[in-house]
Design an enzyme around this catalytic site. Sequence first.
Site, PDB file in Angstrom:
ATOM      1  N   ARG A  20       0.825  -1.215   0.000  1.00  0.00           N
ATOM      2  CA  ARG A  20       0.000   0.000   0.000  1.00  0.00           C
ATOM      3  C   ARG A  20       0.855   1.259   0.000  1.00  0.00           C
ATOM      4  O   ARG A  20       0.607   2.193  -0.777  1.00  0.00           O
ATOM      5  CB  ARG A  20      -0.944   0.028   1.205  1.00  0.00           C
ATOM      6  CG  ARG A  20      -2.043  -1.016   1.141  1.00  0.00           C
ATOM      7  CD  ARG A  20      -2.890  -1.008   2.387  1.00  0.00           C
ATOM      8  NE  ARG A  20      -2.042  -1.242   3.549  1.00  0.00           N
ATOM      9  CZ  ARG A  20      -2.349  -0.880   4.785  1.00  0.00           C
ATOM     10  NH1 ARG A  20      -3.459  -0.244   5.047  1.00  0.00           N
ATOM     11  NH2 ARG A  20      -1.536  -1.149   5.781  1.00  0.00           N
ATOM     12  N   ASN A  38      -6.070  -2.619   2.125  1.00  0.00           N
ATOM     13  CA  ASN A  38      -6.041  -4.061   2.313  1.00  0.00           C
ATOM     14  C   ASN A  38      -7.461  -4.571   2.504  1.00  0.00           C
ATOM     15  O   ASN A  38      -8.294  -3.889   3.104  1.00  0.00           O
ATOM     16  CB  ASN A  38      -5.230  -4.437   3.563  1.00  0.00           C
ATOM     17  CG  ASN A  38      -3.740  -4.319   3.353  1.00  0.00           C
ATOM     18  OD1 ASN A  38      -3.248  -4.260   2.242  1.00  0.00           O
ATOM     19  ND2 ASN A  38      -3.005  -4.294   4.450  1.00  0.00           N
TER      20      ASN A  38
END
Length: 91
Positions: A20, A38
Site C-alpha cells: 500500500r 487491504n
Amino acid sequence: MGRVCLHGFVSGRVQGVYYRQSTEQQAERLGVDGWVRNLADGRVEVLLEGEEDAVRELERWLCDGPADAEVSAVDVQEVPAQGITGFIVRR
C-alpha cells in the site's frame, strides 16, 4: 489524453510487504489520484484516477509491486471518474 479511472484488486503476497505504501509513493510520483487498501481476504483493492498514460503506468507497476511482494493477479476495470483529488492509503 483524458482522465481515466480504474478500480481493481491485486492478489498474491501483497499484505505485510509495504504494498500500500509503495503504491501511494508511485501514485504521487506519477500524479495519479485515488486510494489503496487491504482487504480481509488478503487482496489489495485500488482505485486509480488521472491522465491515462500515468494511470496505465501505475497499473503496470501493480503487477510487480515492491521488492518483497509476490503478485499473482491484477484484475482492474475502467469505471466512471470519481473526481478524487490526491492519493491516500485507506485503513
